[in-house]
Motif scaffolding. Structure first.
Motif, PDB file in Angstrom:
ATOM      1  N   VAL A  50      10.098  -4.173  -2.285  1.00  0.00           N
ATOM      2  CA  VAL A  50       8.757  -4.513  -2.772  1.00  0.00           C
ATOM      3  C   VAL A  50       8.745  -4.295  -4.289  1.00  0.00           C
ATOM      4  CG1 VAL A  50       7.605  -3.928  -0.586  1.00  0.00           C
ATOM      5  CG2 VAL A  50       7.756  -2.202  -2.385  1.00  0.00           C
ATOM      6  N   ASP A  51       7.774  -4.929  -4.956  1.00  0.00           N
ATOM      7  CA  ASP A  51       7.770  -4.898  -6.419  1.00  0.00           C
ATOM      8  C   ASP A  51       6.803  -3.887  -6.998  1.00  0.00           C
ATOM      9  OD1 ASP A  51       9.594  -7.218  -6.901  1.00  0.00           O
ATOM     10  OD2 ASP A  51       8.059  -8.223  -5.704  1.00  0.00           O
ATOM     11  N   LYS A  52       5.791  -3.509  -6.219  1.00  0.00           N
ATOM     12  CA  LYS A  52       4.769  -2.603  -6.764  1.00  0.00           C
ATOM     13  C   LYS A  52       4.086  -1.861  -5.622  1.00  0.00           C
ATOM     14  CE  LYS A  52       1.354  -2.854 -10.361  1.00  0.00           C
ATOM     15  NZ  LYS A  52       1.382  -3.445 -11.636  1.00  0.00           N
ATOM     16  N   LEU A  53       3.776  -0.578  -5.856  1.00  0.00           N
ATOM     17  CA  LEU A  53       2.976   0.191  -4.893  1.00  0.00           C
ATOM     18  C   LEU A  53       1.638   0.519  -5.538  1.00  0.00           C
ATOM     19  CD1 LEU A  53       5.493   2.887  -3.523  1.00  0.00           C
ATOM     20  CD2 LEU A  53       5.100   0.560  -2.693  1.00  0.00           C
ATOM     21  N   VAL A  54       0.595   0.395  -4.758  1.00  0.00           N
ATOM     22  CA  VAL A  54      -0.737   0.764  -5.255  1.00  0.00           C
ATOM     23  C   VAL A  54      -1.501   1.445  -4.119  1.00  0.00           C
ATOM     24  CG1 VAL A  54      -0.922  -1.100  -6.982  1.00  0.00           C
ATOM     25  CG2 VAL A  54      -1.725  -1.512  -4.662  1.00  0.00           C
ATOM     26  N   PRO A  55      -2.560   2.200  -4.449  1.00  0.00           N
ATOM     27  CA  PRO A  55      -3.375   2.759  -3.375  1.00  0.00           C
ATOM     28  C   PRO A  55      -3.885   1.631  -2.468  1.00  0.00           C
ATOM     29  CG  PRO A  55      -3.997   3.708  -5.482  1.00  0.00           C
ATOM     30  CD  PRO A  55      -3.028   2.605  -5.782  1.00  0.00           C
ATOM     31  N   GLU A  56      -4.051   1.999  -1.200  1.00  0.00           N
ATOM     32  CA  GLU A  56      -4.361   0.991  -0.182  1.00  0.00           C
ATOM     33  C   GLU A  56      -5.558   0.093  -0.551  1.00  0.00           C
ATOM     34  OE1 GLU A  56      -3.719   2.613   3.537  1.00  0.00           O
ATOM     35  OE2 GLU A  56      -4.218   0.770   4.605  1.00  0.00           O
ATOM     36  N   ASP A  57      -6.593   0.723  -1.121  1.00  0.00           N
ATOM     37  CA  ASP A  57      -7.803  -0.071  -1.403  1.00  0.00           C
ATOM     38  C   ASP A  57      -7.652  -0.963  -2.640  1.00  0.00           C
ATOM     39  OD1 ASP A  57      -7.762   1.936  -3.263  1.00  0.00           O
ATOM     40  OD2 ASP A  57      -9.839   2.590  -2.955  1.00  0.00           O
ATOM     41  N   ALA A 111       0.849  -1.194   0.000  1.00  0.00           N
ATOM     42  CA  ALA A 111       0.000   0.000   0.000  1.00  0.00           C
ATOM     43  C   ALA A 111       0.885   1.245   0.000  1.00  0.00           C
ATOM     44  CB  ALA A 111      -0.886   0.001   1.246  1.00  0.00           C
ATOM     45  N   ASP A 112       0.553   2.169  -0.884  1.00  0.00           N
ATOM     46  CA  ASP A 112       1.369   3.383  -1.033  1.00  0.00           C
ATOM     47  C   ASP A 112       0.961   4.409   0.020  1.00  0.00           C
ATOM     48  OD1 ASP A 112       3.111   5.210  -1.942  1.00  0.00           O
ATOM     49  OD2 ASP A 112       2.108   5.576  -3.871  1.00  0.00           O
ATOM     50  N   ASN A 113       1.314   4.124   1.243  1.00  0.00           N
ATOM     51  CA  ASN A 113       0.976   5.013   2.356  1.00  0.00           C
ATOM     52  C   ASN A 113       2.277   5.323   3.110  1.00  0.00           C
ATOM     53  OD1 ASN A 113       0.272   6.068   4.871  1.00  0.00           O
ATOM     54  ND2 ASN A 113      -1.633   4.901   4.983  1.00  0.00           N
ATOM     55  N   PRO A 114       2.710   6.588   3.075  1.00  0.00           N
ATOM     56  CA  PRO A 114       4.037   6.916   3.637  1.00  0.00           C
ATOM     57  C   PRO A 114       4.162   6.643   5.132  1.00  0.00           C
ATOM     58  CG  PRO A 114       2.820   8.911   3.055  1.00  0.00           C
ATOM     59  CD  PRO A 114       2.021   7.754   2.528  1.00  0.00           C
ATOM     60  N   LEU A 159      -5.330  -5.737  -2.618  1.00  0.00           N
ATOM     61  CA  LEU A 159      -5.791  -7.121  -2.830  1.00  0.00           C
ATOM     62  C   LEU A 159      -6.196  -7.395  -4.279  1.00  0.00           C
ATOM     63  CD1 LEU A 159      -7.951  -8.605   0.076  1.00  0.00           C
ATOM     64  CD2 LEU A 159      -5.964  -9.591  -1.078  1.00  0.00           C
ATOM     65  N   THR A 160      -6.867  -6.418  -4.896  1.00  0.00           N
ATOM     66  CA  THR A 160      -7.287  -6.645  -6.291  1.00  0.00           C
ATOM     67  C   THR A 160      -6.060  -6.729  -7.199  1.00  0.00           C
ATOM     68  OG1 THR A 160      -7.670  -4.269  -6.463  1.00  0.00           O
ATOM     69  CG2 THR A 160      -9.615  -5.649  -6.223  1.00  0.00           C
ATOM     70  N   THR A 161      -5.061  -5.890  -6.909  1.00  0.00           N
ATOM     71  CA  THR A 161      -3.836  -5.945  -7.724  1.00  0.00           C
ATOM     72  C   THR A 161      -3.130  -7.277  -7.508  1.00  0.00           C
ATOM     73  OG1 THR A 161      -3.639  -3.553  -7.419  1.00  0.00           O
ATOM     74  CG2 THR A 161      -1.706  -4.694  -8.301  1.00  0.00           C
ATOM     75  N   ALA A 162      -3.142  -7.759  -6.274  1.00  0.00           N
ATOM     76  CA  ALA A 162      -2.518  -9.063  -6.001  1.00  0.00           C
ATOM     77  C   ALA A 162      -3.220 -10.158  -6.807  1.00  0.00           C
ATOM     78  CB  ALA A 162      -2.573  -9.366  -4.500  1.00  0.00           C
ATOM     79  N   ALA A 163      -4.543 -10.080  -6.865  1.00  0.00           N
ATOM     80  CA  ALA A 163      -5.299 -11.101  -7.606  1.00  0.00           C
ATOM     81  C   ALA A 163      -4.987 -11.030  -9.104  1.00  0.00           C
ATOM     82  CB  ALA A 163      -6.795 -10.929  -7.356  1.00  0.00           C
ATOM     83  N   GLN A 164      -4.891  -9.776  -9.631  1.00  0.00           N
ATOM     84  CA  GLN A 164      -4.571  -9.631 -11.064  1.00  0.00           C
ATOM     85  C   GLN A 164      -3.161 -10.157 -11.358  1.00  0.00           C
ATOM     86  OE1 GLN A 164      -5.089  -5.419 -11.387  1.00  0.00           O
ATOM     87  NE2 GLN A 164      -7.330  -5.569 -11.438  1.00  0.00           N
ATOM     88  N   THR A 165      -2.234  -9.815 -10.463  1.00  0.00           N
ATOM     89  CA  THR A 165      -0.844 -10.260 -10.657  1.00  0.00           C
ATOM     90  C   THR A 165      -0.776 -11.784 -10.605  1.00  0.00           C
ATOM     91  OG1 THR A 165      -0.157  -8.243  -9.539  1.00  0.00           O
ATOM     92  CG2 THR A 165       1.522  -9.957  -9.791  1.00  0.00           C
ATOM     93  N   MET A 166      -1.543 -12.352  -9.696  1.00  0.00           N
ATOM     94  CA  MET A 166      -1.560 -13.814  -9.547  1.00  0.00           C
ATOM     95  C   MET A 166      -1.966 -14.476 -10.874  1.00  0.00           C
ATOM     96  SD  MET A 166      -1.067 -16.389  -7.600  1.00  0.00           S
ATOM     97  CE  MET A 166      -1.038 -15.975  -5.861  1.00  0.00           C
ATOM     98  N   THR A 167      -2.969 -13.905 -11.528  1.00  0.00           N
ATOM     99  CA  THR A 167      -3.429 -14.489 -12.802  1.00  0.00           C
ATOM    100  C   THR A 167      -2.275 -14.568 -13.803  1.00  0.00           C
ATOM    101  OG1 THR A 167      -5.552 -13.457 -12.367  1.00  0.00           O
ATOM    102  CG2 THR A 167      -5.209 -14.255 -14.601  1.00  0.00           C
ATOM    103  N   LYS A 168      -1.449 -13.505 -13.834  1.00  0.00           N
ATOM    104  CA  LYS A 168      -0.314 -13.503 -14.770  1.00  0.00           C
ATOM    105  C   LYS A 168       0.687 -14.595 -14.400  1.00  0.00           C
ATOM    106  CE  LYS A 168      -0.385  -8.619 -15.857  1.00  0.00           C
ATOM    107  NZ  LYS A 168       0.132  -7.354 -15.361  1.00  0.00           N
ATOM    108  N   TRP A 169       0.965 -14.703 -13.113  1.00  0.00           N
ATOM    109  CA  TRP A 169       1.945 -15.711 -12.670  1.00  0.00           C
ATOM    110  C   TRP A 169       1.432 -17.119 -12.951  1.00  0.00           C
ATOM    111  CZ3 TRP A 169       6.721 -15.585  -9.739  1.00  0.00           C
ATOM    112  CH2 TRP A 169       7.258 -14.290  -9.618  1.00  0.00           C
ATOM    113  N   LEU A 170       0.140 -17.326 -12.772  1.00  0.00           N
ATOM    114  CA  LEU A 170      -0.407 -18.673 -12.957  1.00  0.00           C
ATOM    115  C   LEU A 170      -0.467 -19.065 -14.436  1.00  0.00           C
ATOM    116  CD1 LEU A 170      -3.247 -18.858 -10.254  1.00  0.00           C
ATOM    117  CD2 LEU A 170      -0.929 -19.791 -10.158  1.00  0.00           C
ATOM    118  N   ASN A 188      10.128   3.479   3.988  1.00  0.00           N
ATOM    119  CA  ASN A 188       8.741   3.765   3.617  1.00  0.00           C
ATOM    120  C   ASN A 188       8.477   3.115   2.256  1.00  0.00           C
ATOM    121  OD1 ASN A 188       9.361   5.554   1.476  1.00  0.00           O
ATOM    122  ND2 ASN A 188       9.597   7.259   2.907  1.00  0.00           N
ATOM    123  N   PRO A 189       7.217   3.038   1.807  1.00  0.00           N
ATOM    124  CA  PRO A 189       6.934   2.289   0.584  1.00  0.00           C
ATOM    125  C   PRO A 189       7.743   2.752  -0.638  1.00  0.00           C
ATOM    126  CG  PRO A 189       4.906   2.668   1.778  1.00  0.00           C
ATOM    127  CD  PRO A 189       5.967   3.437   2.504  1.00  0.00           C
TER     128      PRO A 189
END
Ligand code: CO8
Length: 303
Positions: A224-231, A168-171, A234-245, A214-215
């Protein structure tokens, strides 16, 4: 039998595992109807909640141990059993680890497991820490840390065992191996995991100074490999997972093992000595004093 007692007793633990799998052929483990039924309901235990989606083959592990997901013996035991269950189920191909606690991914090892405890308790605790690292670092699943809060010390270690880290991109959040700040020393396998992640010079600076990043800083050094807004963590993790799988599984697993096996072998061939070293170190009066002062500092900071 409690989960902790189950893990303590090797035979009971294998009994537990054999309840989970009723047959095994050609390296494929068949999952018992009991486990399948549990999984449909999404297994819930006090400190860890696992949501497994059969349709995607992805499990999300929510750490939910208030206030800060500190890695106590009970927590580690649950986590290890949770990972083991998923690992044995060949329909589970990906694992996302995240926190249900606000602002904190994990505060690292539970300091109270290392302070004022007998050598035997410290040894048992350290064995569980080793187990968590071994299970996650050697996992055949694709593992992604969805870091939605601060992640110092053991929390950072847990994140680094994963194949990919999204923060999460929260300083206000920080991540790093800050052990020297507590007057303790990150063991060689913590050091090796960081070294494999960010390289030698960065690890040297990070460990000697006990740096928490800090992030933005963590992204810059590759912690870390990627920063995204806090909310969106999880959705970004799920999208990234699809690519890895989408990568051919066997090739990916062999490559992961090739990259990590030498580091894993170093600990597996030295486990007992590593436990003895830890116990000897952590029970020293001077180290106990440092831990007490650190705990007091945490309390004061709160006040
Ligand atoms: N263990 C036990 N209790 C903890 C820990 C912890 N790691 N971290 C926080 N707590 C407690 C606090 O004391 C506080 O307790 P109480 O409510 O009773 O006063 C409660 O959790 C809440 O803490 P905060 O108020 O500080 O919560 P915040 O949300 O403000 O901050 C942080 C969260 C950022 C996680 C903050 O708590 C923090 O920085 N914690 C310390 C993190 C840390 O330094 N961890 C290092 C642990 S050591 C480790 O993981 C590797 C050791 C390797 C050993 C090698 C030896 C050879």
């Amino acid at each position: 039998m409690t989960l902790r007692a189950a893990l303590r007793s090797k035979s009971a633990f294998s009994g537990l595992l054999s309840q989970l799998s009723s047959c095994s052929s050609h390296g494929r483990v068949c999952v018992s109807p009991v486990l399948v039924a549990q999984r449909r309901n999404n297994s819930t235990s006090p400190k860890i909640k696992v949501d497994f989606d059969q349709s995607t083959g992805v499990a999300v592990m929510h750490m939910q141990s208030p206030p800060v997901n500190s890695l106590s013996l009970d927590f580690l035991t649950e986590l290890c059993i949770g990972v083991e269950k998923l690992e044995m189920d060949k329909s589970c191909r990906g694992l996302i680890i995240t926190s249900s606690q606000p602002k904190v991914f994990s505060a690292g090892l539970d300091i109270l497991e290392m302070y004022g405890k007998s050598p035997e308790s410290c040894g048992e605790f350290w064995k569980a820490v080793q187990e968590m690292w071994l299970k996650l670092y050697s996992s055949n699943m694709v593992t992604i840390a969805a870091i939605n809060g601060s992640s110092p010390a053991g929390g950072c270690l847990m994140s680094m065992t994963c194949d990919y880290r999204i923060m999460a991109d929260n300083p206000r959040y920080s991540i790093g191996l800050n052990e020297t700040q507590l007057g303790i020393v990150a063991p060689f396998w913590f050091k090796d995991t960081m070294l494999n992640t960010v390289g030698h010079r960065t690890t040297e600076l990070a460990l000697e100074l006990g740096l928490l990043y800090n992030p933005s800083e963590a992204l810059k050094i590759g912690l870390v490999d990627k920063l995204v807004p806090e909310d969106q963590v999880l959705t970004t993790a799920a999208q990234t997972m699809t690519k890895w799988l989408a990568i051919p599984e066997h090739a990916r697993q062999i490559t992961k093992s090739m990259m990590r096996k030498p580091t894993i072998d170093k600990l597996t061939s030295n486990r007992e000595a590593d436990i003895q070293n830890f116990v000897k170190f952590i029970t020293k009066d001077s180290i106990q004093k440092s831990l007490r002062m650190y705990l007091e500092m945490l309390k004061k900071r709160k006040a």
